[in-house]
Design an enzyme around this catalytic site. Structure first.
Site, PDB file in Angstrom:
ATOM      1  N   GLN A 350       2.192 -24.278  12.272  1.00 46.19           N
ATOM      2  CA  GLN A 350       1.271 -23.136  12.281  1.00 46.19           C
ATOM      3  C   GLN A 350       2.141 -21.899  12.386  1.00 46.19           C
ATOM      4  O   GLN A 350       3.130 -21.897  13.112  1.00 46.19           O
ATOM      5  CB  GLN A 350       0.351 -23.241  13.500  1.00 46.19           C
ATOM      6  CG  GLN A 350      -0.906 -22.410  13.420  1.00 46.19           C
ATOM      7  CD  GLN A 350      -2.022 -23.124  12.672  1.00 46.19           C
ATOM      8  OE1 GLN A 350      -2.444 -24.191  13.071  1.00 46.19           O
ATOM      9  NE2 GLN A 350      -2.458 -22.543  11.573  1.00 46.19           N
ATOM     10  N   THR A 519       1.307 -23.647  18.845  1.00 44.76           N
ATOM     11  CA  THR A 519       0.073 -24.433  18.834  1.00 44.76           C
ATOM     12  C   THR A 519       0.494 -25.888  18.844  1.00 44.76           C
ATOM     13  O   THR A 519       1.668 -26.209  18.660  1.00 44.76           O
ATOM     14  CB  THR A 519      -0.782 -24.244  17.553  1.00 44.76           C
ATOM     15  OG1 THR A 519      -0.099 -24.854  16.457  1.00 44.76           O
ATOM     16  CG2 THR A 519      -1.070 -22.798  17.235  1.00 44.76           C
ATOM     17  N   THR A 520      -0.490 -26.793  19.014  1.00 36.83           N
ATOM     18  CA  THR A 520      -0.221 -28.221  18.910  1.00 36.83           C
ATOM     19  C   THR A 520      -0.709 -28.721  17.551  1.00 36.83           C
ATOM     20  O   THR A 520      -1.061 -29.872  17.389  1.00 36.83           O
ATOM     21  CB  THR A 520      -0.860 -28.938  20.115  1.00 36.83           C
ATOM     22  OG1 THR A 520      -0.398 -28.272  21.302  1.00 36.83           O
ATOM     23  CG2 THR A 520      -0.457 -30.393  20.230  1.00 36.83           C
ATOM     24  N   HIS A 521      -0.756 -27.803  16.572  1.00 34.94           N
ATOM     25  CA  HIS A 521      -1.240 -28.133  15.238  1.00 34.94           C
ATOM     26  C   HIS A 521      -0.074 -28.510  14.331  1.00 34.94           C
ATOM     27  O   HIS A 521       0.401 -27.704  13.542  1.00 34.94           O
ATOM     28  CB  HIS A 521      -2.019 -26.953  14.657  1.00 34.94           C
ATOM     29  CG  HIS A 521      -3.087 -26.443  15.576  1.00 34.94           C
ATOM     30  ND1 HIS A 521      -3.570 -25.158  15.552  1.00 34.94           N
ATOM     31  CD2 HIS A 521      -3.773 -27.075  16.566  1.00 34.94           C
ATOM     32  CE1 HIS A 521      -4.501 -25.016  16.494  1.00 34.94           C
ATOM     33  NE2 HIS A 521      -4.634 -26.160  17.123  1.00 34.94           N
ATOM     34  N   LEU A 522       0.387 -29.746  14.493  1.00 34.59           N
ATOM     35  CA  LEU A 522       1.493 -30.268  13.694  1.00 34.59           C
ATOM     36  C   LEU A 522       0.907 -31.111  12.566  1.00 34.59           C
ATOM     37  O   LEU A 522      -0.050 -31.855  12.782  1.00 34.59           O
ATOM     38  CB  LEU A 522       2.417 -31.102  14.587  1.00 34.59           C
ATOM     39  CG  LEU A 522       3.013 -30.318  15.759  1.00 34.59           C
ATOM     40  CD1 LEU A 522       3.441 -31.260  16.871  1.00 34.59           C
ATOM     41  CD2 LEU A 522       4.189 -29.488  15.314  1.00 34.59           C
TER      42      LEU A 522
END
Lengths: 594, 250
Positions: A350, A519-522
């Site tokens: 992100q 973010t933890t949006h991998l």
């Protein structure tokens, strides 16, 4: 020697959102399903019990609900020329652990997807020409369309109890002047619940964004605006904006989670078994390497157990799915030099920028008030909602105020130039803690030839297996987009007329900072697509090479989205489950012929 | 910095001999406790009540010398001043000592397998082999040794202005600290001390810090109330005092 368990129809690795959705769908189809979760049992009681859960030190600061990286972490390097180092303390991202996974501690921003982002390469080539996409940018199409996924987005929102305002429903304009998003794609029905209330910070953003000519809308939120019962009979109470959302178990049964929204239904069926404290080491393959026979895991006492199954679902967090495929020998590992191979390819993240605006004491933003999914956003610069031609970068970014609740240890911030300690720090913290607005540009991140995942040659986990290695850095396109978004969001911040502004954007030449939360949006690493040469999974999230292994999750995204990923993760999981139920079970084998 | 209490002799005395001070019983805030004499001054300017404490705390990890350092250092990092009580009055030293007995302080929450590369650039995150317990032990000894090299006094024995100066130099990286900090980088030590001091000032009192919820009161954080349905949309100051997990009211 491993203890061999009785064979089941399906074994699911990981019990977060994708594991829970698959468990529900496959038990509905009559399969005997076992879910293996490596972390402990967790639920609203006792883990979200009030007031014990209202404890910033234990949850946000000591990170109680996140992955235990003392046993297993990832290593990170910026390029193939560097030596990767372990991520020793959780920083940039916060994967979950235990029953519910990251779905128990997430915030609850619950989007769909902008349709063009599902056909990213085709769309950009059609509108801007092939040469507009940088040479080393490896963006691809998902191989599935918004129209195909719409029923599954719709159902997932009903399961999650999502609050929001539609713009159009079946082509009819319903959201104008009510907080709908004019850029949102058409929907088959309204959100299950109306939008949440807006914090004063979000109201300031809404007014300022409209003043500069943007089109503000209410964020779709998987935090309830009222009481709700979902299609599974699970009940939710109205969110009270307690401010302990992201990183916490919701004590109010208001934030959608696998634990609140799906597990109560699974508890009622005899053909489902959940085994916590079960750490899967690998997927076992038969001698042809084209078919899985089950999985091997370590139980709570450290015993090695083999669980045979006809169907294996990898429902762990993004990079754990990729690591399990690499450890198990499923699919050809990606090689960044030749560009060949598929597992580990197209790892994306992100591209965040943040602006903080500080106000006088007559502006009461009361930042301790918050809910993880609520807020006001603009999509004027998201996806391809503006002409990228003159700007020379790929990708877009929604921008928003998403006041989730800031707490004093980690959540205070002061205007630039304030000392970090002493009386001046004290005075500024007292002056500004409840008088500031934080806004984010939540930028899409593209995939590149050099950003990928493989197994680390040096570091190992507590069981002696290689850690996953991330090779990752920001590229020119990312920095260019980030600076553009900061400028556009800066106009909103200035229109609020604050006393001071702090800008946290990317600088030219800046490297990925593993220590600072983004973010933890991998995304990516086990991507879906239409060609086995360029994707690990077909459009139904089925492995091209091993037909009885399905891999739902953001690991399937060929690149990152402007929006938060959970809505698309859930919809794709329902889409995949439908294909398993209606096609695969009748005739087990590849659902798409290569 | 405009500390009104800088070099106030009474406060200086209290700071140095904290563990020796007897407690006096007072009618307190409903906690049924007694009160340490480290009342913030000037009291009338303080928005928060004076902190309450059960009895003088005996550290379980820190030695007497280390304990004197911790008490002196937190009182400079978050001083008692016109804004109200500081980290010392909030019980940050007790909080930090208690933390030393948790898995966090032994590095058990971190991935600590070698090889280590302590000289990696900051964007690679924590790469040191050191854990919080060691960092305090080594960092306090280094600071005291460095401090003594100036005038023979430990950090706790210096006046406030000198203490602030030493802390500022550690914060900046302490290039001039020389061999005193051979075992621990000054910045790692300073950052840990500041982080833990802020934790001790702002945590729920259940962890031993933020006594009387003075940290929360200073900034207007309502603690464990966690129910704001009626306040979401308003541009108004939230009127209710903080509460803690144990149900205390500020």
């Amino acid at each position: 020697m491993a203890t061999i368990m009785k064979k089941v129809d399906a074994v699911i690795v990981g019990f977060g959102w994708t594991g829970a959705i698959m468990a529900k769908e496959l038990t509905e189809a009559g399969l005997h399903v076992v879910a293996l979760e490596r972390g402990p049992m967790q639920d609203t009681y006792p883990d979200g019990n009030y007031p014990q859960v209202i404890d910033e030190l234990t949850y946000s600061v000591r990170k109680k609900l996140f992955q235990d990286i003392s046993k297993e972490t990832v290593t990170i390097r910026h390029s193939v020329n560097d030596i990767a180092l372990p991520n020793r303390q959780l920083g940039a991202f916060l994967p979950g652990n235990g029953v519910g996974g990251a779905g128990l501690h997430w915030s609850g921003v619950h989007f769909r997807v902008d349709p063009i982002e599902l056909r990213m390469r085709s769309h950009y080539e059609e509108r801007y020409g092939k040469n507009f996409i940088p040479k080393d940018m490896t963006i691809q199409d998902f191989g599935v369309s918004y129209e195909e996924l719409e029923p599954f987005f719709d159902y997932a929102e009903k399961v999650f109890g999502t609050s929001g305002q539609a713009w159009t429903v079946k082509g009819q304009l319903v959201g104008e002047g009510k907080g709908g998003n004019p850029y949102a794609p058409d929907r088959s029905s309204h959100f299950p619940l109306e939008s949440q209330k807006n914090t004063y910070s979000a109201q300031l953003f809404q007014k300022a964004a409209a003043d500069v000519g943007y089109k503000p809308y209410n964020l779709p939120s998987a935090n309830t605006s009222g009481p709700y019962t979902n299609p599974y009979g699970a009940q939710m109470g109205p969110c009270n904006f307690c401010g302990f959302c992201s990183g916490y178990v919701c004590y109010m049964y208001s934030k959608a989670s696998p634990n609140v929204n799906i597990l109560p239904a699974l508890r009622q069926v005899p053909n489902f078994e959940l085994r916590p404290n079960s750490h899967v080491l690998k997927v076992n393959l038969d001698s042809t390497k084209r078919k899985a026979t089950g999985v091997t895991y370590i139980d709570a006492q450290g015993r090695e157990i083999e669980q045979p199954a006809d169907l294996v679902i990898l429902g762990a967090f993004q990079f754990h799915n990729v690591r399990l495929m690499l450890l198990s020998g499923i699919g050809k590992p990606y090689d960044p030099i030749t560009g060949e191979g598929v597992v580990g390819k197209n790892f994306a993240y992100q591209n965040m920028a943040t602006i903080k605006a500080y106000f006088d004491k007559d502006v009461h933003t009361n930042n301790f008030i918050g809910a993880g999914g609520n807020g006001v956003a603009v999509d004027d610069f998201n996806a391809d909602n503006f002409d990228h031609g003159p700007h020379g970068f790929v990708g877009g970014s929604p921008m928003w105020v998403n006041q989730a609740g800031s707490r004093p240890i980690a959540g205070t911030s002061n205007p630039p130039g304030t000392p970090a300690w002493g009386s001046a720090w004290k005075r500024a913290t007292a002056d500004y803690y409840t008088h500031q607005v934080s806004m984010d540009a939540h930028g899409a991140h593209q995939s590149y030839r050099g950003n990928y995942l493989d197994l680390d040659p040096v570091y190992r986990d507590a069981y002696g297996l290689p850690l996953l290695r991330m090779t990752f850095d920001w590229q020119e396109n990312d920095i260019k987009m980030n600076r553009f978004m900061v400028e556009k969001m800066g106009k909103i911040a200035e229109a609020m007329n604050p006393k001071a502004i702090a800008v946290l954007g990317k600088k030219v030449g800046e490297h990925f900072n593993t220590a600072s939360y983004q973010t933890t949006h991998l995304n990516g690493g086990a991507i879906m697509g239409t060609d086995p040469k360029t994707s690990a999974l077909n459009r139904y999230l089925q492995c091209w090479d091993v037909h009885n292994v399905f891999v739902p999750g953001a690991s399937a995204f060929p690149q990152g989205l402007g929006y938060n990923p959970t809505g698309l993760v859930a919809a794709l999981t329902y889409w995949s489950a439908r294909a398993i139920r209606e096609q695969y079970l009748k005739n087990p084998g590849p659902l798409v012929q290569a | 910095m405009s500390d009104q209490d800088r070099d106030n002799p009474r406060r200086d005395f209290l700071r140095k001999s904290l563990t020796l001070i007897p407690v006096v019983t007072v009618a307190s805030t409903g906690l049924g406790g007694s009160m340490l004499m480290a009342t913030p001054e000037p009291a009338q300017a303080s928005p928060a009540k004076a902190p309450a404490s059960e009895k003088a705390y005996e550290p379980s990890y820190f030695t007497a010398e280390e304990w004197a350092f911790i008490n002196a250092a937190v009182a400079r990092l978050i001083p008692a001043d016109a804004q109200g009580p500081g980290a010392l009055e909030a019980g940050a030293p007790q909080y930090i000592d208690r933390q030393m007995n948790t898995p966090y302080a032994s590095g058990a929450l971190w991935f600590m397998q070698g090889p280590f590369n302590a000289d990696a650039p900051p964007e690679m995150g924590w790469q040191s082999k050191l854990v919080p317990k060691e960092i305090y032990r080594l960092g306090i000894a280094a600071t005291d040794s460095w401090s003594k090299a100036f005038n023979g006094k430990t950090f706790a024995g210096q006046d406030s202005a000198t203490q602030d100066d030493l802390l500022r130099r550690l914060e900046a990286g302490g290039a001039e600290t020389g061999e005193h900090f051979a075992a621990v980088p000054p910045k790692i030590f300073f950052n840990l001390l500041l982080q833990n001091t802020k934790e001790g000032f702002f945590c729920d009192p259940i962890h031993g810090g933020n006594k009387g919820m003075v940290g929360w009161t200073m900034i207007g954080f309502p603690g464990a109330r966690a129910d704001f349905m009626d306040w979401v949309e308003r541009n108004e100051q939230y009127p209710f005092p903080a509460v803690s997990i144990r149900g205390e009211r500020a």
